[in-house]
Design a protein around this motif. Structure first.
Motif, PDB file in Angstrom:
ATOM      1  N   UNK A 125       4.838 -22.956  -0.096  1.00  0.00           N
ATOM      2  CA  UNK A 125       5.882 -23.917   0.304  1.00  0.00           C
ATOM      3  C   UNK A 125       6.430 -23.601   1.692  1.00  0.00           C
ATOM      4  N   UNK A 126       6.153 -22.384   2.198  1.00  0.00           N
ATOM      5  CA  UNK A 126       6.673 -22.088   3.539  1.00  0.00           C
ATOM      6  C   UNK A 126       5.582 -21.477   4.404  1.00  0.00           C
ATOM      7  N   UNK A 127       5.499 -21.952   5.632  1.00  0.00           N
ATOM      8  CA  UNK A 127       4.458 -21.440   6.535  1.00  0.00           C
ATOM      9  C   UNK A 127       4.878 -20.079   7.082  1.00  0.00           C
ATOM     10  N   UNK A 128       3.921 -19.403   7.689  1.00  0.00           N
ATOM     11  CA  UNK A 128       4.226 -18.105   8.311  1.00  0.00           C
ATOM     12  C   UNK A 128       5.332 -18.283   9.343  1.00  0.00           C
ATOM     13  N   UNK A 129       5.206 -19.367  10.115  1.00  0.00           N
ATOM     14  CA  UNK A 129       6.219 -19.633  11.147  1.00  0.00           C
ATOM     15  C   UNK A 129       7.607 -19.739  10.562  1.00  0.00           C
ATOM     16  N   UNK A 130       7.711 -20.418   9.407  1.00  0.00           N
ATOM     17  CA  UNK A 130       9.027 -20.579   8.778  1.00  0.00           C
ATOM     18  C   UNK A 130       9.592 -19.240   8.342  1.00  0.00           C
ATOM     19  N   UNK A 131       8.700 -18.373   7.819  1.00  0.00           N
ATOM     20  CA  UNK A 131       9.186 -17.067   7.350  1.00  0.00           C
ATOM     21  C   UNK A 131       9.650 -16.230   8.543  1.00  0.00           C
ATOM     22  N   UNK A 144      11.537  -4.714  22.459  1.00  0.00           N
ATOM     23  CA  UNK A 144      11.363  -4.104  21.133  1.00  0.00           C
ATOM     24  C   UNK A 144      11.498  -5.144  20.022  1.00  0.00           C
ATOM     25  N   UNK A 145      11.846  -6.400  20.393  1.00  0.00           N
ATOM     26  CA  UNK A 145      12.015  -7.406  19.349  1.00  0.00           C
ATOM     27  C   UNK A 145      10.684  -8.012  18.922  1.00  0.00           C
ATOM     28  N   UNK A 146       9.775  -8.236  19.915  1.00  0.00           N
ATOM     29  CA  UNK A 146       8.520  -8.909  19.536  1.00  0.00           C
ATOM     30  C   UNK A 146       7.690  -8.136  18.524  1.00  0.00           C
ATOM     31  N   UNK A 147       7.609  -6.766  18.607  1.00  0.00           N
ATOM     32  CA  UNK A 147       6.811  -6.080  17.578  1.00  0.00           C
ATOM     33  C   UNK A 147       7.293  -6.357  16.153  1.00  0.00           C
ATOM     34  N   UNK A 148       8.597  -6.607  15.987  1.00  0.00           N
ATOM     35  CA  UNK A 148       9.094  -6.904  14.629  1.00  0.00           C
ATOM     36  C   UNK A 148       8.404  -8.161  14.127  1.00  0.00           C
ATOM     37  N   UNK A 149       8.407  -9.207  14.982  1.00  0.00           N
ATOM     38  CA  UNK A 149       7.860 -10.488  14.533  1.00  0.00           C
ATOM     39  C   UNK A 149       6.346 -10.415  14.386  1.00  0.00           C
ATOM     40  N   UNK A 150       5.694  -9.658  15.291  1.00  0.00           N
ATOM     41  CA  UNK A 150       4.233  -9.520  15.194  1.00  0.00           C
ATOM     42  C   UNK A 150       3.882  -8.868  13.861  1.00  0.00           C
ATOM     43  N   UNK A 151       4.599  -7.796  13.555  1.00  0.00           N
ATOM     44  CA  UNK A 151       4.343  -7.049  12.324  1.00  0.00           C
ATOM     45  C   UNK A 151       4.596  -7.939  11.110  1.00  0.00           C
ATOM     46  N   UNK A 152       5.679  -8.701  11.195  1.00  0.00           N
ATOM     47  CA  UNK A 152       6.057  -9.614  10.116  1.00  0.00           C
ATOM     48  C   UNK A 152       4.947 -10.617   9.863  1.00  0.00           C
ATOM     49  N   UNK A 153       4.517 -11.213  10.993  1.00  0.00           N
ATOM     50  CA  UNK A 153       3.467 -12.211  10.959  1.00  0.00           C
ATOM     51  C   UNK A 153       2.217 -11.656  10.279  1.00  0.00           C
ATOM     52  N   UNK A 154       1.823 -10.447  10.724  1.00  0.00           N
ATOM     53  CA  UNK A 154       0.637  -9.804  10.167  1.00  0.00           C
ATOM     54  C   UNK A 154       0.788  -9.571   8.679  1.00  0.00           C
ATOM     55  N   UNK A 170       2.740 -11.023   6.470  1.00  0.00           N
ATOM     56  CA  UNK A 170       2.739 -12.239   5.640  1.00  0.00           C
ATOM     57  C   UNK A 170       1.306 -12.725   5.442  1.00  0.00           C
ATOM     58  N   UNK A 171       0.498 -12.645   6.530  1.00  0.00           N
ATOM     59  CA  UNK A 171      -0.868 -13.135   6.413  1.00  0.00           C
ATOM     60  C   UNK A 171      -1.746 -12.190   5.597  1.00  0.00           C
ATOM     61  N   UNK A 172      -1.447 -10.902   5.668  1.00  0.00           N
ATOM     62  CA  UNK A 172      -2.314  -9.956   4.976  1.00  0.00           C
ATOM     63  C   UNK A 172      -1.710  -9.413   3.699  1.00  0.00           C
ATOM     64  N   UNK A 173      -0.705 -10.130   3.163  1.00  0.00           N
ATOM     65  CA  UNK A 173       0.020  -9.585   2.005  1.00  0.00           C
ATOM     66  C   UNK A 173      -0.916  -9.246   0.851  1.00  0.00           C
ATOM     67  N   UNK A 174      -1.940 -10.118   0.598  1.00  0.00           N
ATOM     68  CA  UNK A 174      -2.803  -9.868  -0.566  1.00  0.00           C
ATOM     69  C   UNK A 174      -3.615  -8.601  -0.352  1.00  0.00           C
ATOM     70  N   UNK A 175      -4.049  -8.341   0.900  1.00  0.00           N
ATOM     71  CA  UNK A 175      -4.822  -7.124   1.186  1.00  0.00           C
ATOM     72  C   UNK A 175      -3.922  -5.898   1.023  1.00  0.00           C
ATOM     73  N   UNK A 176      -2.699  -6.002   1.562  1.00  0.00           N
ATOM     74  CA  UNK A 176      -1.766  -4.869   1.477  1.00  0.00           C
ATOM     75  C   UNK A 176      -1.494  -4.539   0.011  1.00  0.00           C
ATOM     76  N   UNK A 177      -1.315  -5.595  -0.789  1.00  0.00           N
ATOM     77  CA  UNK A 177      -1.046  -5.366  -2.221  1.00  0.00           C
ATOM     78  C   UNK A 177      -2.254  -4.762  -2.909  1.00  0.00           C
ATOM     79  N   UNK A 178      -3.441  -5.294  -2.579  1.00  0.00           N
ATOM     80  CA  UNK A 178      -4.646  -4.810  -3.248  1.00  0.00           C
ATOM     81  C   UNK A 178      -4.838  -3.321  -2.983  1.00  0.00           C
ATOM     82  N   UNK A 179      -4.560  -2.888  -1.746  1.00  0.00           N
ATOM     83  CA  UNK A 179      -4.730  -1.483  -1.398  1.00  0.00           C
ATOM     84  C   UNK A 179      -3.518  -0.640  -1.787  1.00  0.00           C
ATOM     85  N   UNK A 180      -2.464  -1.310  -2.283  1.00  0.00           N
ATOM     86  CA  UNK A 180      -1.270  -0.580  -2.696  1.00  0.00           C
ATOM     87  C   UNK A 180      -0.541   0.078  -1.531  1.00  0.00           C
TER      88      UNK A 180
END
Length: 1496
Positions: A401-407, A1116-1126, A1128-1138
């Motif tokens: 329901x929400x895009x990466x941009x929205x998050x 120092x603000x942009x790395x926060x959003x870059x990391x966030x963006x990454x 959100x997109x890779x959440x399933x991989x991060x979860x799978x690897x714990x």
């Protein structure tokens, strides 16, 4: 009390004649010896129990006994002993008449006991770790203040009678006072801790240092000496760190969420009784849920941060009390000036009181702001942390329901709104109270005519409301054009290579400028309206005064305007302006914050993945690793199931292949095993650890090695084995810094195949028990795929003992699988081994047969399809960073040095080689003067001088009407009335209106100048970027460039002119105030000049530090959003690897790192404001005291004018610095836009050769080419002659240099050595536009731009419609285009996405047919087109370009088998060259390639 004093032979406690109605005021002896002694003691004894309780509850660890503490103790004992000595002295001396000396006997004992209590408290503080005590500081302040009166009396007495009469008494008192002062002085310092990592000094600062922000001075001085770097900043305080804030908040929020869900369930169960809600009711329910989730979030935040916020609210209430006291004191001062008999000391008393009130007002105001910003900062940390943690557990239906941009917006925009809300929330309820109080006091002075002032305010507001509405509409228009411009820029940057190949820069430049003009037109209208708004607001104090005074004198002749009425009213009107301007802003901020809270609440309350979707178990001996029984799964609770009746068991160590058509649920099956889907029924068990390779590789913006190791430690031998197995070693050789090469965001500098292999290597490196592989071989070449299957997945691979579940389309791997699952529409229709399934003759067998046929057809293309070949067209260009990162210098050196590379150059391979993208770096130091010069130069002197004159005129008018008021106020009253009131009122009105018009003029003029400047700067930037060579675009992330075109240009459009407007108006206002004060009391110059120097001194310190802090914070603000963006997109991989906890830690670190520069940034503003406001208050004191001194010569009117104006100085000073800093911070945008002016440009027109007609012969003479200085040559000594009308194919493995030849011919890269001749003309001597417009390329990736189809074919409108149609017909697109709604004017979407890939490729062919040049370079599309389209393209090229020279960079060898010559490239050399038939006969490299492709 009087009786008690009388007993000791003293006068009564209070006597007005001695204290007030006298030229020499003093307090009675009784008061001095009782009240003044007892007040500090009572304060200490009353509050000590509460303070001790507070210390008991807050333990910060014991502090060692320091010199400071010892000194305090020694002095304390001396003070206590004084009291006891005095007590015994009186006892012995006056033992007979002890009754009469009761007062003198009690006071020293009470004093000494109190001092002993203070010493006990000092020790208790030391034990509980309190470094600086507010409590004792206030006690010593009280004690010293109360001793001042007796001190004065004692000095007076000694002067009158001489000191000898009672020398012991005098010495005792003076020593006692001195020690008290020393104690107060020592209380201004704090005990220091043992230094560890650069701690924040506020923790150890003393109370005085805290309220004056002196603890910050160290950083300011450091920032002034050398530009601050991230290492210079303090570590965050414990209570500001993410870990501390979020760990506490998380529990509260979870509890609130549970409560909310319970409410939901209760509502749902109430409804579920057999009825479906109508739509409106459902909508209402949804809105209610969002509303309540926002409210719950607010409640959680309030519970956590509320208590601290309330201390700030208390400060602002005190601030308001002092603010309203000042006009009352001014009133007393002016009545003193009128009263000729009043003693002078009263004047000095009022002047000092006014100064003290101003100082206290400043202190409380800044403590309030500091508290607000600190709370705001903590709220930001809290919300970011909650959203981040939520994004790791949110389920897929909620996630959709929400895009990466929205998050990302939730953490950027919405948290900012909450921070603003914290700062302005109190204004919502305070402003109305302040307005009411102002009116009450005005009514006291002017009676009902005060209402006239309010009427004026009520009229100004709707006008501004109307303007705001109009402006927001204009802003929408402006934003629409700006969006269009940025979208177009984005496409230009994405398709820049095509633009250069076709020499189309000019056409697109004109399009961008078209958008820009429309945008500036809307901006201009908006700015003119804004100027009306500013003029009305700046004239509001005049308008209110004009209305009130006018009505007041008109109502009755007996209404006389004297100095007191006029200037106290003016002071109140100035107070009134603040809440009036704040109220609408505060209300809108609160409304926006409520919306943000709702959005955040909705996201934070979204459904989470259920833990019980998959039951995890440790490895067991029964040998089954994955089991699904009776499983039905769907993506969300509402949607239909995506998998039904799933049953299968996977034994340990087996390879399971999952096959099926597109959309049959293969990936969903893997998601079900990972617990990513909603489990409707059944059970899923997975034993042991899991590694997952998603279908679309998810790559982090980090080095290749970090991507593979993924948070584990590096085991060298295993790591190398993994690289070898995943076929990554050849790729690492190509990458500039091997596995230390940084990968751009989303894997920007890797081809699809490389990304997929890195993703696979990450899983293999894990040594997990169960591997879920979602079609990892689809993006790689056939031979690489085979290698990976053999070495990794297959029965002999690295993972042979692990359980592997492989989704695949590759039929060749199926025979080696232990179990094959065939999925059709979410159900397993067949399962078994390869042979079993074939023998059943079911769907699977048919599937195999159809596939086998297509495979055979495709082998020619598919085998050598080299999906690595994305690297082909940009060999390592994308990995190549900026030269300047290589040189390590910060000026952009020439990226394209044309001189041939010498041996020495080649040896120094810099360590920064693997850095790909150039980080958006923070400039250091003050903004250079050149930037201002450049900015003002673009405006022109002819406009700047009139603006300065206008400002002078405007302030002159303001000075005029104020001075006129003072003359009016001094007008003598004859028979209770003043003469000529009508004339006075008219002159006053005229001067005021003239000032209003002048304000409008200046603001409009500055806005227009700003627009002129920004038009120029944008134009320069655009031309500079479009003229940059390709290497520039490869090393500069398009984000950086877009940022320049969007954010920086926007700042130059609006922020810089707005800052200049504010700054200039306040500077001139300050000049006016100084002139008025000097007119009244010329002697004030002696005080104003040093204050001015002090001001300049403080400001220069501040601006340097503040600018640098702002830059550091932004970087120092942009790395926060870059990391966030990454994440959100890779959440399933991060979860799978714990790896959730590691990512949460990383997010915390990034947020904390950002806050370390944000915290000092807002403290810097407070530090400055407090110090400056003391300078301003000094002006108030000077004006008041000098007025009192000149009482006999000065009239009340001029004094009222001077003092009421000096009261504005503090505000003016802090506004000047704030607007000056804004200008400094935003002029950085000019600096950043200008940054690309000095980068290397393509060599433009050298000599214009319009007669040069191309026949088509091309000759290379010892030609060499390199992608960047310091890298080896990509082409080495190519010598080659191509005749006209010859058809030449160029083949070779990835990275052999095929595409480099094309880049050389088009001079996308300049020659490193040697030359290329076309028809005997050295192409280095021809203008680029001429060269590129006379040769044509059909590129590998078909790029279209948004705009009409016709614009995509012929942006310059050089061809007629007939010619365009005939080219479309030849490109087999005529039927398709004639069926489109607008035919040639059909709008292509961004990147041409509303056409299929094949159609886009044909449009590129049509472009080539339309240009019909004598040389055609064809960079063959790899997998872009189906065989059918490919055949069409080939046949068209053969017929239409028969009399042209054609160079084809071939990936499918069958297309060039009939060419006249084939060139085989290998590592930058020509290894073979002859006709295809001869080359096959020679059985060399070409023969081997043909054999692989099944052509030989």
């Amino acid at each position: 009390m009087d009786a008690f004093c009388r007993l000791s032979g003293l006068d009564p406690l209070w006597d007005w004649n001695r204290t007030w109605y006298t030229a020499n005021p003093d307090l009675t002896q009784c008061f001095q010896n009782t009240v003044l002694v007892w007040v500090p003691c009572i304060y200490l004894w009353l509050l000590a129990p509460f303070y001790c309780l507070h210390l008991y509850c807050h333990d910060h660890g014991r502090i060692r006994m320091s010199c400071l503490c010892t000194a305090k103790m020694v002095l304390g004992f001396m003070l206590a002993s004084f009291g006891f000595v005095e007590f015994f002295y009186i006892l012995l001396e006056r033992s007979q008449e002890i009754q009469q000396h009761m007062v003198f006997l009690l006071s020293p004992i009470i004093r000494s006991m109190t001092v002993i209590l203070a010493l006990c408290i000092i020790q208790l503080e030391r034990i509980r770790g309190c470094r600086s005590s507010v409590f004792l500081f206030l006690f010593w302040v009280l004690a010293v203040v109360c001793s001042l009166v007796p001190l004065r009396a004692k000095i007076q007495l000694a002067m009158d009678e001489g000191i000898a009469s009672d020398i012991v008494r005098y010495l005792a008192f003076f020593s006692y006072f001195t020690i008290q002062l020393a104690q107060l002085f020592l209380c201004c310092f704090a005990d220091h801790t043992d230094p560890h990592l650069n701690p924040c000094p506020v923790k150890d600062a003393s109370f005085l240092s805290k309220i004056l922000f002196w603890w910050f001075t160290g950083l300011v001085v450091k920032g002034y000496r050398t530009p601050l770097a991230a290492e210079d900043l303090w570590t965050l305080r414990q209570e500001d760190t993410s870990r501390k804030i979020i760990s506490e908040l998380q529990e509260d929020w979870t509890a609130e969420c549970t409560k909310l869900q319970r409410q939901e369930k209760a509502l749902a169960s109430g409804v579920a009784l057999g009825s479906r809600l109508p739509d409106q009711a459902q909508l209402l329910r949804k809105l209610q849920k969002e509303q309540s989730s926002g409210f719950f979030l607010l409640r959680t935040l309030a519970r956590k941060f509320g208590p601290y916020f309330l201390t700030g609210t208390l400060c602002i209430i005190f601030h308001d009390a002092f603010m309203f006291a000042i006009p009352q004191v001014l009133s007393l001062l002016l009545s003193f000036m009128k009263d000729e008999d009043a003693p002078l000391w009263k004047g000095y008393f009022y002047a000092t009181l006014m100064f003290l009130l101003s100082c206290l007002q400043s202190l409380f105001n800044h403590q309030y702001m500091y508290t607000c910003f600190t709370v705001g900062m903590r709220v930001k940390t809290a919300v970011m942390g909650l959203v981040y943690r939520k994004s790791l557990v949110i389920n897929s239906s909620a996630r959709r329901t929400c895009t990466v941009g929205e998050i990302v917006n939730l953490v950027s925009a919405d948290t900012q709104k909450l921070m603003d809300f914290v700062v302005y929330f109190n204004a919502v309820w305070l402003a109305p109270i302040e307005i009411a109080l102002c009116l009450f006091f005005l009514w006291q002075h002017l009676g009902p005519s005060a209402l006239a002032g309010i009427t004026t305010v009520i009229l100004i507001f709707p006008l501004n409301g109307f303007i705001a509405k109009k402006r927001s509409k204009l802003q929408e228009v402006q934003m629409k054009f700006m969006d269009g411009r940025i979208r177009l820029m984005n496409e230009i940057l994405n398709g820049i290579k095509i633009l250069k190949f076709y020499a189309w820069e000019k056409a697109f430049l004109e399009q961008v400028l078209g958008y820009r003009e429309k945008e500036l037109k809307a901006l201009k209208k908006s700015q003119i309206l804004y100027s009306i708004s500013i003029a009305s607001f700046n004239s509001s104090s005049f308008l209110i005064a004009f209305a009130m005074f006018g009505v007041y004198v008109m109502l009755d002749d007996r209404n006389v305007l004297d100095a007191q009425k006029v200037f106290v009213s003016m002071a109140l009107i100035n107070i009134l302006k603040t809440p009036l301007s704040q109220l609408p802003f505060a209300i809108s901020t609160t409304m926006q914050a409520m919306v943000s809270l709702r959005r955040l609440g909705k996201y934070l309350c979204a459904e989470e993945l259920k833990v019980d979707n998959v039951s995890k178990a440790p490895l067991s001996s029964d040998g089954e690793d994955v089991a699904i029984e009776n499983g039905t799964f769907s993506w969300s609770a509402e949607s239909p199931p995506c998998l039904k009746r799933i049953n299968f068991h996977v034994p340990r160590g087996s390879l399971v292949a999952v096959v099926g058509h597109v959309g049959s649920g293969k990936s969903s099956l893997l998601s079900a095993m990972l617990g990513e889907t909603e489990k409707r029924s059944g059970s899923v068990t997975v034993k042991g650890s899991v590694a997952y390779v998603p279908q679309q590789a998810w790559i982090q913006n980090a080095t290749v090695q970090d991507n593979i190791i993924f948070g584990r430690e590096k085991l060298k031998t295993w790591y190398n084995r993994v690289l070898e197995a995943c076929a990554l070693l050849p790729d690492l050789d190509i990458l500039p810094a091997g596995d230390s090469t940084e990968i751009g965001e989303k894997g920007l500098n890797l081809s699809g195949g490389q990304k997929q292999r890195v993703s696979l290597a990450r899983a293999v490196y894990r040594k997990a028990d169960v591997y879920l592989l979602d079609d990892p071989l689809s993006a790689v070449d056939a031979h690489v795929g085979q290698h990976i299957f053999d070495k990794v997945i297959g029965p002999k691979g690295v993972l042979r003992d692990k359980t592997r579940i492989l989704v695949t389309h590759g039929m060749s791997f199926l025979p080696q699988a232990d179990l094959i699952l065939v999925l059709v529409d979410g159900e397993i229709t067949e399962s078994g081994s390869y042979q079993e399934l074939l023998s059943r003759h079911g769907a699977f067998a048919d599937f195999i047969h159809t596939f086998a046929n297509t495979e055979r057809k495709e082998t020619g293309s598919r085998r050598s399809n080299a999906r690595l070949s994305m690297v082909d067209f940009m060999p390592f260009s994308r990995d190549l960073s900026q030269e300047q990162l290589i040189g390590g210098d910060t000026t952009n050196t020439n990226l394209q040095n044309m001189e041939p590379v010498t041996e020495t150059d080649q040896e120094q391979v810099p360590e920064d080689l693997g850095k790909l993208t150039q980080i958006d770096k923070a400039f250091t130091g003050r903004v250079k003067l050149e930037m201002y010069k450049k900015y003002f130069k673009t405006i022109g002197l002819a406009l700047i001088i009139p603006i300065v004159f206008l400002y002078g005129f405007q302030q002159g008018a303001s000075l005029g009407y104020n001075y006129w008021l003072s003359i009016w106020a001094d007008d003598p009253v004859v028979n209770g009335t003043q003469t000529d009131t009508d004339l006075k009122l008219t002159v006053f009105g005229a001067l005021g209106f003239v000032q209003g018009i002048a304000i409008f003029g200046t603001t409009v003029a500055i806005s227009i100048c700003g627009i002129i400047a920004s038009r120029h700067l944008h134009m320069d930037l655009l031309i500079n970027v479009l003229r940059s060579p390709m290497s520039f675009f490869e090393s500069t992330p398009s984000g950086n460039l877009l940022n320049r075109f969007a954010k920086e240009i926007d700042a130059i459009d609006c922020m810089v002119p707005d800052g200049l407007k504010m700054m200039l108006s306040y500077v001139f206002k300050l000049m006016e105030v100084c002139i008025i004060v000097l007119m009244a009391t010329p002697f004030a110059a002696v005080i104003i000049l040093p204050l001015a120097f002090l001001y300049a001194f403080v400001q220069s310190f501040y601006v340097a530090t503040s600018c640098q802090l702002r830059r550091l914070e932004a970087v120092s603000r942009s790395p926060i959003y870059t990391h966030f963006n990454e994440t959100v997109q890779g959440a399933s991989v991060i979860r799978a690897f714990g790896e959730q906890s590691r990512f949460i830690l990383q997010a915390n670190e990034r947020v904390d790192f950002n806050q370390t520069s944000y915290f000092p940034r807002f403290v810097a503003t407070r530090w400055l404001a407090v110090n400056l406001e003391f300078v301003g208050n000094g002006v108030v004191l000077a004006a008041a005291i000098l007025s009192v001194m000149g009482k006999n010569t000065l009239s009340p009117g001029i004094v009222g004018l001077a003092v009421s104006h000096s009261l504005q100085v503090t505000g003016i000073l802090s506004w000047i610095v704030r607007s000056w800093t804004d200008v400094e911070n935003n002029i950085v945008s000019v600096e950043r836009v200008n940054e690309y002016a000095d980068t290397a440009k393509e060599v433009r027109e050298l000599f214009f050769c319009s007669l040069w007609s191309v026949e088509g012969t091309i000759e290379f003479q010892d030609y060499g080419l390199q992608y960047r200085k310091g890298l080896e040559l990509a082409l080495k000594g190519i010598t080659l002659q191509i005749h006209e009308r010859e058809k030449v194919g160029i083949v070779g493995r990835t990275g052999a240099g095929k595409s480099s030849l094309a880049l050389g011919i088009f001079r996308i890269l300049e020659a490193a050595k040697g030359k290329i001749f076309i028809d005997g003309v050295n192409i280095a001597d021809i203008g680029l536009h001429d060269l590129r417009s006379r040769i044509t390329i059909i590129p590998q990736d078909p790029v279209l731009f948004s705009g009409s189809l016709r614009m995509n074919l012929d942006p310059f409108d050089t061809y007629t419609d007939e010619e365009v149609w005939s080219s479309l017909e030849l490109a087999h697109l005529k039927n398709f285009v004639s069926n489109l709604p607008n035919k040639l004017n059909y709008e292509c979407s961004e990147g041409g996405e509303n056409l299929s890939l094949g159609q886009r490729q044909l449009v590129c062919l049509a472009r080539a047919l339309l240009r019909k040049t004598k040389i055609l370079v064809l960079d063959e599309a790899t997998a872009a087109v189906d065989l059918e389209t490919d055949t069409l393209i080939q046949s068209t090229i053969r017929t239409q370009f028969e009399d042209c020279t054609v160079l084809t960079i071939a990936h499918r060898l069958n297309t060039i088998m009939d060419y006249t010559r084939v060139i085989v490239m290998d590592r930058g050399h020509i290894s073979e060259m002859d006709s295809p038939a001869n080359l096959i006969a020679q059985r060399g490299q070409f023969y081997r390639m043909c054999r692989e492709a099944g052509l030989a």
